[in-house]
Design an enzyme around this catalytic site. Structure first.
Site, PDB file in Angstrom:
ATOM      1  N   GLY A  15      55.902  84.033 -78.273  1.00 43.58           N
ATOM      2  CA  GLY A  15      55.000  83.423 -77.304  1.00 43.58           C
ATOM      3  C   GLY A  15      54.372  82.119 -77.751  1.00 43.58           C
ATOM      4  O   GLY A  15      53.381  81.675 -77.154  1.00 43.58           O
ATOM      5  N   LYS A  33      57.817  68.859 -79.554  1.00 43.73           N
ATOM      6  CA  LYS A  33      58.698  69.862 -80.165  1.00 43.73           C
ATOM      7  C   LYS A  33      59.733  69.084 -80.969  1.00 43.73           C
ATOM      8  O   LYS A  33      60.680  68.534 -80.403  1.00 43.73           O
ATOM      9  CB  LYS A  33      59.373  70.689 -79.068  1.00 43.73           C
ATOM     10  CG  LYS A  33      60.382  71.715 -79.571  1.00 43.73           C
ATOM     11  CD  LYS A  33      59.722  73.047 -79.795  1.00 43.73           C
ATOM     12  CE  LYS A  33      60.764  74.111 -80.120  1.00 43.73           C
ATOM     13  NZ  LYS A  33      60.163  75.446 -80.215  1.00 43.73           N
ATOM     14  N   ALA A 102      60.004  75.526 -84.453  1.00 47.06           N
ATOM     15  CA  ALA A 102      61.074  76.313 -83.836  1.00 47.06           C
ATOM     16  C   ALA A 102      61.196  77.639 -84.571  1.00 47.06           C
ATOM     17  O   ALA A 102      61.312  77.661 -85.793  1.00 47.06           O
ATOM     18  CB  ALA A 102      62.397  75.555 -83.899  1.00 47.06           C
ATOM     19  N   GLY A 103      61.158  78.740 -83.839  1.00 48.45           N
ATOM     20  CA  GLY A 103      61.288  80.048 -84.472  1.00 48.45           C
ATOM     21  C   GLY A 103      60.115  80.358 -85.380  1.00 48.45           C
ATOM     22  O   GLY A 103      58.988  79.929 -85.143  1.00 48.45           O
ATOM     23  N   LEU A 186      51.007  88.272 -69.658  1.00 52.72           N
ATOM     24  CA  LEU A 186      50.609  88.082 -68.268  1.00 52.72           C
ATOM     25  C   LEU A 186      51.785  88.343 -67.336  1.00 52.72           C
ATOM     26  O   LEU A 186      52.866  87.768 -67.512  1.00 52.72           O
ATOM     27  CB  LEU A 186      50.088  86.655 -68.056  1.00 52.72           C
ATOM     28  CG  LEU A 186      48.871  86.256 -68.898  1.00 52.72           C
ATOM     29  CD1 LEU A 186      48.597  84.766 -68.741  1.00 52.72           C
ATOM     30  CD2 LEU A 186      47.648  87.064 -68.488  1.00 52.72           C
TER      31      LEU A 186
END
Length: 212
Positions: A15, A33, A102-103, A186
């Site tokens: 998440g 990113k 990442a990861g 959610l």
């Protein structure tokens, strides 16, 4: 200097991107990113743009866009390229900046360098996202040890998932780390639901004004 924060995690798929979107919205931050592995489905930058309701100017282009949804070192190899961390420079922005890895923390970028090694060079305060489910105590404490062994500044842990008071308290105590809050899972995730949930479960002052 404006706030600069790294969002990393104990594992992949926990998440981080949804949390990053909520944080970007709350701070009015720019999102970056550095490495995107997998391009066939919605990318993390596209998810953040949608959930944070961020303008295109607040979503910076990735340094590396790789086709295969795999560990960056493998995805790069399959694309016939090698990720060169020394070429990844932190973008200068006039707004707060959220950088998402990442990861998990120890995912390799190439045959020699882990994401954690890059974070150690940058020395930007990092938020560790962790599950609240069974097994997370071990994963989170190991991740905190890995961060501290590299002198990565740890802002705190953000839990994601259903409440587990004992687990969260134990990690904060044994890990000697700030418990930033918990983002619940959610149903029918929408920008409005995400923004409301983040505002209810986190204190913006814990993130605002952090700079290195």
């Amino acid at each position: 200097m404006n706030s600069r924060l790294i969002v990393t995690g104990t594992d992949t798929g926990i998440g981080k991107t949804v949390f990053s979107a909520a944080l970007c919205h709350a701070l009015g931050a720019v999102y970056w990113k550095p490495v995107q592995s997998g391009l066939e489905e919605e990318t993390d930058s596209e998810i953040v743009a949608r959930l944070a309701q961020a303008s295109p100017q607040r979503i910076l282009p990735e340094a590396w866009r790789l086709n295969t949804p795999a560990s960056p070192h493998l995805s790069a190899r399959l694309d016939g390229v090698e990720i060169r961390p020394e070429e990844m420079h932190i973008p200068a922005t006039s707004l707060p900046l959220v950088i998402e890895g990442a990861g998990g923390l120890l995912v390799p970028l190439n045959d020699k360098t882990l994401f954690a090694d890059l974070f150690a060079i940058w020395r930007i305060p990092a938020i560790l996202c962790a599950r609240a489910a069974l097994g997370t105590i071990n994963h989170t404490l190991l991740s905190l040890e890995a961060m501290r062994s590299r002198d990565i500044p740890v802002l705190g842990v953000a839990f994601i998932g259903e409440a587990n008071e004992d687990t969260e308290t134990t990690i904060a105590h044994l890990g000697r780390v700030k418990r930033l809050g918990r983002l619940p899972l959610l149903d029918d995730l929408s920008p409005e639901k995400l923004h409301h949930s983040f505002a209810r479960n986190f204190h913006i002052d814990d993130f605002a004004g952090v700079a290195r």
